[in-house]
Design a protein around this motif. Structure first.
Motif, mmCIF file in Angstrom:
data_model
loop_
_atom_site.group_PDB
_atom_site.id
_atom_site.type_symbol
_atom_site.label_atom_id
_atom_site.label_comp_id
_atom_site.label_asym_id
_atom_site.label_seq_id
_atom_site.Cartn_x
_atom_site.Cartn_y
_atom_site.Cartn_z
ATOM 1 N N VAL A 1 25.219 86.908 22.199
ATOM 2 C CA VAL A 1 24.301 86.638 21.097
ATOM 3 C C VAL A 1 23.579 87.920 20.717
ATOM 4 N N SER A 2 23.540 88.180 19.414
ATOM 5 C CA SER A 2 22.794 89.312 18.876
ATOM 6 C C SER A 2 22.129 88.847 17.588
ATOM 7 N N ASP A 3 20.802 88.746 17.632
ATOM 8 C CA ASP A 3 20.024 88.239 16.492
ATOM 9 C C ASP A 3 20.498 86.839 16.112
ATOM 10 N N ASN A 4 21.123 86.692 14.948
ATOM 11 C CA ASN A 4 21.535 85.371 14.482
ATOM 12 C C ASN A 4 23.059 85.215 14.483
ATOM 13 N N ARG A 5 23.725 85.936 15.367
ATOM 14 C CA ARG A 5 25.187 85.868 15.456
ATOM 15 C C ARG A 5 25.618 85.745 16.911
ATOM 16 N N ASP B 1 21.309 79.734 12.933
ATOM 17 C CA ASP B 1 19.880 79.825 12.656
ATOM 18 C C ASP B 1 19.128 79.765 13.985
ATOM 19 N N PRO B 2 18.609 80.889 14.485
ATOM 20 C CA PRO B 2 17.916 80.910 15.774
ATOM 21 C C PRO B 2 16.703 79.980 15.834
ATOM 22 N N GLN B 3 16.101 79.696 14.698
ATOM 23 C CA GLN B 3 14.923 78.826 14.685
ATOM 24 C C GLN B 3 15.280 77.368 14.987
ATOM 25 N N THR C 1 33.180 85.715 15.262
ATOM 26 C CA THR C 1 31.735 85.866 15.134
ATOM 27 C C THR C 1 31.214 84.756 14.240
ATOM 28 N N LYS D 1 27.636 82.905 12.610
ATOM 29 C CA LYS D 1 26.222 83.053 12.262
ATOM 30 C C LYS D 1 25.533 81.712 12.523
#
Length: 65
Positions: A49-53, A20-22, A16, A18
């Motif tokens: 992908v789930s949120d930022n991971r 930064d989606p931005q 997994t 992490k």
């Protein structure tokens, strides 16, 4: 990441990461890749992908042969 034996793992492992989606542009896809040393190219493994991971299951870290 590397391992010190050429065989695949006996069981899949879960990685997994992490991110930064931005920083992901609209035309980009979040995915996990590994570098194939024999073919000299990146190979897409994918991932969920789930949120930022992003999570992916693999049975190796790279091609050693």
């Amino acid at each position: 990441m590397m391992k010190n034996f050429p065989e695949n793992f006996n069981n899949e492992i879960t990685l997994t990461f992490k991110f930064d989606p931005q920083k992901v542009k609209k035309d980009q896809e979040v995915a996990v890749y590994y570098y194939d040393e024999l073919k000299k190219e990146w190979v897409k493994v994918g991932g969920t992908v789930s949120d930022n991971r992003i999570t992916v299951k693999v049975n190796h870290f790279r091609t050693n042969n």
